[in-house]
Structure formats: C-alpha cells, structure tokens
Scaffold this motif. Structure first.
Motif, PDB file in Angstrom:
ATOM      1  N   VAL A 430     -37.120   3.509 -23.511  1.00  0.00           N
ATOM      2  CA  VAL A 430     -36.349   2.664 -22.599  1.00  0.00           C
ATOM      3  C   VAL A 430     -37.332   1.743 -21.896  1.00  0.00           C
ATOM      4  O   VAL A 430     -38.301   2.208 -21.281  1.00  0.00           O
ATOM      5  N   GLU A 442     -34.220   5.961 -15.217  1.00  0.00           N
ATOM      6  CA  GLU A 442     -34.099   4.545 -14.845  1.00  0.00           C
ATOM      7  C   GLU A 442     -33.514   3.776 -16.022  1.00  0.00           C
ATOM      8  O   GLU A 442     -33.968   3.895 -17.154  1.00  0.00           O
ATOM      9  N   THR A 443     -32.507   2.971 -15.737  1.00  0.00           N
ATOM     10  CA  THR A 443     -31.805   2.241 -16.792  1.00  0.00           C
ATOM     11  C   THR A 443     -32.619   1.049 -17.275  1.00  0.00           C
ATOM     12  O   THR A 443     -33.289   0.370 -16.495  1.00  0.00           O
ATOM     13  N   GLY A 484     -27.961  -0.600 -23.628  1.00  0.00           N
ATOM     14  CA  GLY A 484     -28.673  -0.226 -22.422  1.00  0.00           C
ATOM     15  C   GLY A 484     -28.429   1.233 -22.100  1.00  0.00           C
ATOM     16  O   GLY A 484     -27.439   1.825 -22.542  1.00  0.00           O
ATOM     17  N   GLY A 485     -29.325   1.813 -21.329  1.00  0.00           N
ATOM     18  CA  GLY A 485     -29.154   3.208 -20.949  1.00  0.00           C
ATOM     19  C   GLY A 485     -30.438   3.771 -20.388  1.00  0.00           C
ATOM     20  O   GLY A 485     -31.332   3.036 -19.957  1.00  0.00           O
ATOM     21  N   PHE A 486     -30.533   5.103 -20.419  1.00  0.00           N
ATOM     22  CA  PHE A 486     -31.727   5.746 -19.868  1.00  0.00           C
ATOM     23  C   PHE A 486     -31.943   7.096 -20.534  1.00  0.00           C
ATOM     24  O   PHE A 486     -31.074   7.597 -21.255  1.00  0.00           O
ATOM     25  N   THR A 496     -25.279   3.500 -21.650  1.00  0.00           N
ATOM     26  CA  THR A 496     -24.364   2.966 -20.638  1.00  0.00           C
ATOM     27  C   THR A 496     -23.540   1.806 -21.170  1.00  0.00           C
ATOM     28  O   THR A 496     -22.629   1.337 -20.500  1.00  0.00           O
ATOM     29  N   THR A 499     -25.970  -4.193 -23.510  1.00  0.00           N
ATOM     30  CA  THR A 499     -26.709  -4.687 -22.361  1.00  0.00           C
ATOM     31  C   THR A 499     -25.956  -5.777 -21.606  1.00  0.00           C
ATOM     32  O   THR A 499     -26.314  -6.096 -20.482  1.00  0.00           O
ATOM     33  N   SER A 511     -23.346  -0.671 -13.992  1.00  0.00           N
ATOM     34  CA  SER A 511     -22.790  -0.424 -15.315  1.00  0.00           C
ATOM     35  C   SER A 511     -21.276  -0.309 -15.241  1.00  0.00           C
ATOM     36  O   SER A 511     -20.746   0.529 -14.494  1.00  0.00           O
ATOM     37  N   GLU A 514     -20.170   3.181 -16.320  1.00  0.00           N
ATOM     38  CA  GLU A 514     -20.157   4.235 -15.305  1.00  0.00           C
ATOM     39  C   GLU A 514     -18.847   4.216 -14.536  1.00  0.00           C
ATOM     40  O   GLU A 514     -18.255   5.269 -14.241  1.00  0.00           O
TER      41      GLU A 514
END
Length: 633
Positions: A430, A442-443, A484-486, A496, A499, A511, A514
């Motif tokens: 990431v 952290e995203t 995107g994500g973590f 998530t 992007t 996000s 979320e």
C-alpha cells in the motif's frame, strides 16, 4: 500440495524469496507436452511472462488427460431454468463434442493463432466453442451475449476474428433476446468482416440465416474429422477478454496458455480446496473472467464436475433457485458475487426457501467482485453454517490475489471487511501518491510488486504501450491495481473501493465504501450505493441511494434519519452524511457490479456514455427522475 508443507508463512516466504524456483515447482503439477526450459522471462516494458518455451495444450489439460481415469464422470452439469433443460455431460462426451467442433473450425480455415469471437448465452455449446478453439491453438474472445451491436463491432475490429460463433437467442428471465440481429448489425458496422457466422439454433427462437455468410452450428459439423490437440507454447495467447466499463478503445486483456494453466491448477486445489471428483459451481457467465477461469478451464483441468447454469438467483422460479442447484447436484463449493445473495435476501429475508433443500454437501462459499457488506455476510453465515469467504482478484490477474488457502491446513481466519491475506506470489503493498509505503492501517493505493505470479496478464491485444501506461507507469516496479485500501498489522488486506470511490468532504478524504457498509447494515436495507455530490461549501457531500428489502414498510423520512444517525455514530460527524433516497433498483453491470461512476456523473449533471455492460438502461432514467424530485440535481 493440499497437505504438503501447507504452512502459509513458509509458502508465502518461499514465493517471495525465490519466485522462479517456487513457480517452477508448481509447473511440475501439470502435464506439459514439453516442459519449459525457461521459467521466467523479463519483458522490455518491465513486466514478465512465465514458461514461455514450454509446450502444452489447455484443451488437453481440461479433457484429454482425464479420459483414462474419469471419462465417465460428469464434466458439466448444464442446468437451465430459463429454458427448462438439464444435461449431464461426461468428460468423454464433452471431449467428443469438442474434438468434432474443433475439426469443423479447422475445415473452415481456422488455424493456430487465428482469433474467433464467441457471442453466446450460457449453453453447453459455448463451452464447446471455447475448448475447441484452445484445442487447435486459436485465440477466442468471448463477448458477453446481449452486448449492443456497436460494442460488439468495436471488439470485432480489434480482435479481427476469422469466425463469429453465436446462438439464435439468449434468455433473461422470461424474455427472449434475439442474438442474430445484434451480430448482423455488428458485422455491418465493423470494418473487419469475418468469413462466417456459425449459429446455434435454439428451439424457442429460430434465427434468419444469410446463406452467403451464415452456417448452421450442427449442419456444418456433418462429416468433420475430429481434431487432435495442437501444441502451443506457454507464451502463446489462449484468449482475449475485453474489460467491462472501459471508455474509448476496448482493453483486450491477453491470457497466455502456460502461466494460466499453472495458476488455475494452483488456485483450484490450494485456494479453493477442490479435489478431482468434487462438484464446483462458479455462478457467473462465460462473458466474464470468472466464467473463463472457474466455470470452464479451472474446474475441468482439475477433474471437477462444474455447474453450467443459465438462470438468475431469483424468479427462476423463485429466490430458492440457488439452493435447489446446490442440493440437486451436491455442490461442494460455490463462487458468486455478493449482489446475487442480496437479491435473494431481498426476496426471502428469512431464508425460508433454503429450508426446502438439503444443503449438506456445501463445504464453503466464496464471494468476490464487489464489497461483501457485514449484513450479507452474517445472513449467509447464519443461514448456511459454512465458511463464507471473501476474496479479491481482477480480470487482469485471472485468479485470486487475496484469500485464505482453503486447501491447506489451518487457513487464515476470516476477518470481516477484509479479503484476507495475499496469496503466495503476490507481494501486495500500500503506497501513497508518490509511491512511498504507508503505515499499517493507513489507506493508500494498492499495488503489487513485480514480477507478478503466473497467469496474470502481461499484454493488451494490439496495444502493448497501453498495458504499460495503464498498469506499470504510475508506480514504477509495481502493478497498479486501481484499488484503494489498507493492510492491518497482521497483513490482512482491506479493499475500500476503486481509488475514485473516495470523496473529499472539507479536506477529509472519506471512503464511500465505508459509509455503504454502515448503511447496508440497517435491517430495512437490501443494498445501497453512496456517492459524492458537489457542494459549494464543503466540496463534496455523501448521499445514499437505498433499495429496501421486499417485505419492509418504513417511512422514508424515518429511514433517512436512522441512517444519518448510524453513519454519524460509526463514521463520524465529519462524514456529513445527511441524505438518503429510496430507489427501486440500482444500475448494475450484467455481472452484478453497481455502476457507481455513472451515478456520480448523473448526480453531477455530466454527460456519460451508456456502459456497454449495463443490465437495464431504463434504470438510469429512473435514477435521474428520483434525483430531480429529491432535489439532488
């Protein structure tokens, strides 16, 4: 490798430290005509290809190699509630059909390296067509049946097929969709003109034939000599699959023969935990990557019996259709998109229909393609009592990137919201916008270190530079997933969303995925999409579009207030989630993914191109009207 050195940490580390040795060992698990002398080859664009000089044939691996040991075992269970037809086709029977049709293609001038477009519904002839192309070294490009003529024409001009293979019609619930007129118009629009169109006539609708160009599927097979398997190199293309939702020129993902075969064998046994003789159901369509990897090639190569289903999760005849199939064929493991189960839950929220069937054969359920929300997870977990496994992959990879290894001892435990840990061979990182690693939890942008493992695409048909630009340029040394994500402290990956599924509210990057997780947890909500609306003060504000469960009666204002409170409590006041609008349905692709990008364009009053993959164009008008009435636009 199901029980051989099946410790995740050991296997993952081995693949990390010496990928060439690790995947050379896996290559020994498939039958090559001539084993590869080169395991890994670097390419000028920074990518890599595997087993380039090995010789094999994907059809041989799917059919011929099983004839002596399981020729009478069912290869495909064809189940079509859409047409009322069921068939059990053995490996031997499927082999005979494929060899004869491959001979027919040869007789029509198709040779190794030629392309063939397949535009067909979920009927056994479609699988026969794919395997027959593979048998003679031709490159197939399956285009989802029902695509608009213009979209099909674009793909014809890009792939330049020698033949088009189609059927007289497809079936959507009770509606017949005539394919032949769509194909005819596409050929008229296309600059490239295929030699012939082969038409499989279905009894419920007969297509008009042009004797100068069209051939009947079965008539043209009369007198054809069955064709033997043609050896191809590992680097030779098996198929082209055009990605959905692209704008401009189509993006034809190229899958090679060698890496693909090794990867699918590895995934079927180690990721999905399947053994020869098991019954597998990939509840998708051959028009998508799941249909290629885990309806046709993967399960057949692994000696499994595969379900080939022509129908929907509901109204065929009811929301118990999936449970009926599992019970009737003794399905051991299943793969499906979460949206199908949300549709079932919407119609049968208590799961009453599942109680009519014996589901004891089912050992595990895999979901992918979009986010698995917690409410759907808990509903399935409570209803089925088997592991519900979220995992993640893409058309470009062709097989999973994250998942517990269900064929090994002690697979990684599920962690709600995560698609689990990286599969050996995938070094998932990431990074921030500058390509620098971010801290755990952290995203950022999800990328994969090069080299990627076998089976992953390393080219776009006729557009090698576009592959480099799309996937290798933004973050040098990495494949850019576009998601995107973590990763958490223990290496679990959380997606998530794409992007661009991030909104900026007063400088806070939030996000929408979320927020969707929170909204979908409301007991009245069947599914939802959260999008960002432009706001002169805060930049963007989130708005929820909500579909209610079928048996729910709730005042929209009450629902909105409850959802606003839930998001405030679980995401925070900074989300500024203040509006939720009830809609009858959400626009989706035919594979079930919500078209969030289109929703954002409608909300912003921007022009948009009608997506070639949309399931029902009329939904966009409904959504536009609702947005106008609710003051969103």
């Amino acid at each position: 490798m199901a029980n051989q050195q099946s410790d995740y940490a050991v296997q993952y580390q081995a693949a990390q430290q010496n990928p060439e040795a690790y995947w050379a060992e896996q290559a020994g698990n498939i039958n090559w005509f001539s084993p590869p002398q080169t395991t890994l080859e670097a390419l000028p664009n920074g990518s890599h290809r595997w087993y380039p000089d090995g010789e094999l044939n994907s059809c041989y691996l799917a059919l011929d190699q099983h004839l002596a040991t399981r020729g009478d075992q069912v290869a495909l269970y064809y189940d079509s509630p859409a047409s009322g037809v069921k068939q059990a086709i053995s490996f031997r029977e499927l082999h005979e059909q494929v060899a004869r049709f491959a001979g027919t293609l040869k007789g029509l001038g198709v040779t190794k390296g030629d392309t063939v477009v397949i535009y067909m519904p979920m009927i056994p002839e479609a699988a026969v067509a794919m395997l027959a192309c593979a048998r003679i070294g031709a490159v197939h490009s399956v285009v989802f049946g029902g695509f608009a003529p213009n979209e099909l024409a674009i793909r014809i001009d890009d792939a330049r097929p020698k033949l088009i293979l189609t059927a007289s019609c497809g079936i959507e619930f009770e509606k017949l969709i005539a394919y032949k007129p769509l194909v005819d118009k596409a050929v008229d629009l296309a600059t490239h003109k295929p030699l012939h169109t082969l038409v499989c006539q279905r009894p419920m609708l007969q297509a008009d034939m042009d004797p100068a160009r069209d051939l009947d599927w079965y008539d043209c097979q009369q007198g054809a000599e069955p064709a033997d398997c043609v050896p191809v190199q590992g680097k030779d293309p098996l198929y082209i699959l055009y990605t959905s939702g692209t704008t401009g020129a189509p993006k034809g993902i190229v899958r090679d023969n060698g890496g693909h075969a090794v990867a699918l064998n590895y995934a079927l046994h180690n990721v999905y935990g399947m053994q020869a003789g098991d019954v597998w159901w990939g509840a998708s369509d051959i028009g998508w990557v799941v249909g290629h990897s885990f309806i046709v090639y993967g399960p057949l190569m692994g000696g499994c019996s595969a379900i080939f289903y022509e129908g929907k999760p509901i109204r065929t005849p009811d929301a118990g259709a999936f449970w009926r199939v599992i019970s009737e064929y003794g399905v051991n493991a299943m793969f499906c998109a979460p949206t199908a189960f949300r549709a079932i839950r919407k119609e049968d929220s208590d799961g009453t229909l599942s109680k009519q069937y014996d589901l004891s054969s089912l050992k595990r359920l895999f979901v992918a393609g979009e986010k698995l929300d917690s409410s759907t997870y808990h509903w399935l977990d409570d209803l089925l009592g088997v592991p519900v496994i979220d995992h993640w992959w893409q058309t470009e990879t062709g097989w999973p990137m994250t998942s517990p290894m269900m064929g090994w001892d002690n697979p990684s435990a599920s962690r709600l919201g995560s698609t689990n840990k990286p599969i050996p061979g995938y070094d998932i990182q990431v990074v921030d916008g500058a390509g620098q690693p971010v801290e755990a939890n952290e995203t950022g942008n999800i990328v994969v270190s090069l080299p990627m493992p076998p089976g992953v695409a390393w080219d776009i048909w006729n557009q090698p530079q576009r592959f480099t630009d799309s996937y290798l340029t933004a973050f040098p040394g990495f494949y850019h997933t576009g998601d995107g994500g973590f990763k958490d402290d223990e290496g679990y990956v959380y997606i998530t969303g794409r992007t661009d599924d991030v909104i900026n509210v007063s400088g806070h990057r939030l996000s929408t995925g979320e927020m969707e997780e929170v909204v979908s947890a409301h007991p009245a909500v069947a599914e939802c999409a959260v999008i960002g609306m432009q706001d002169s003060l805060k930049g963007q504000l989130p708005v929820g579009l909500v579909v209610l469960k079928g048996d729910v009666d709730i005042d929209p204002d009450v629902l909105e207030a409850e959802l606003v409170q839930m998001v405030r409590e679980q995401v925070g006041a900074l989300a500024c989630f203040r509006k939720a609008v009830v809609v009858q349905r959400l626009p989706k692709t035919r594979s079930g993914k919500i078209l969030r990008a289109i929703l954002r364009k409608i909300a912003a009053n921007q022009d948009y191109k009608m997506p070639s993959t949309i399931d029902d164009e009329s939904i966009l008008g409904e959504i536009t009207d609702i947005m106008h009435r609710s003051g969103m636009i």
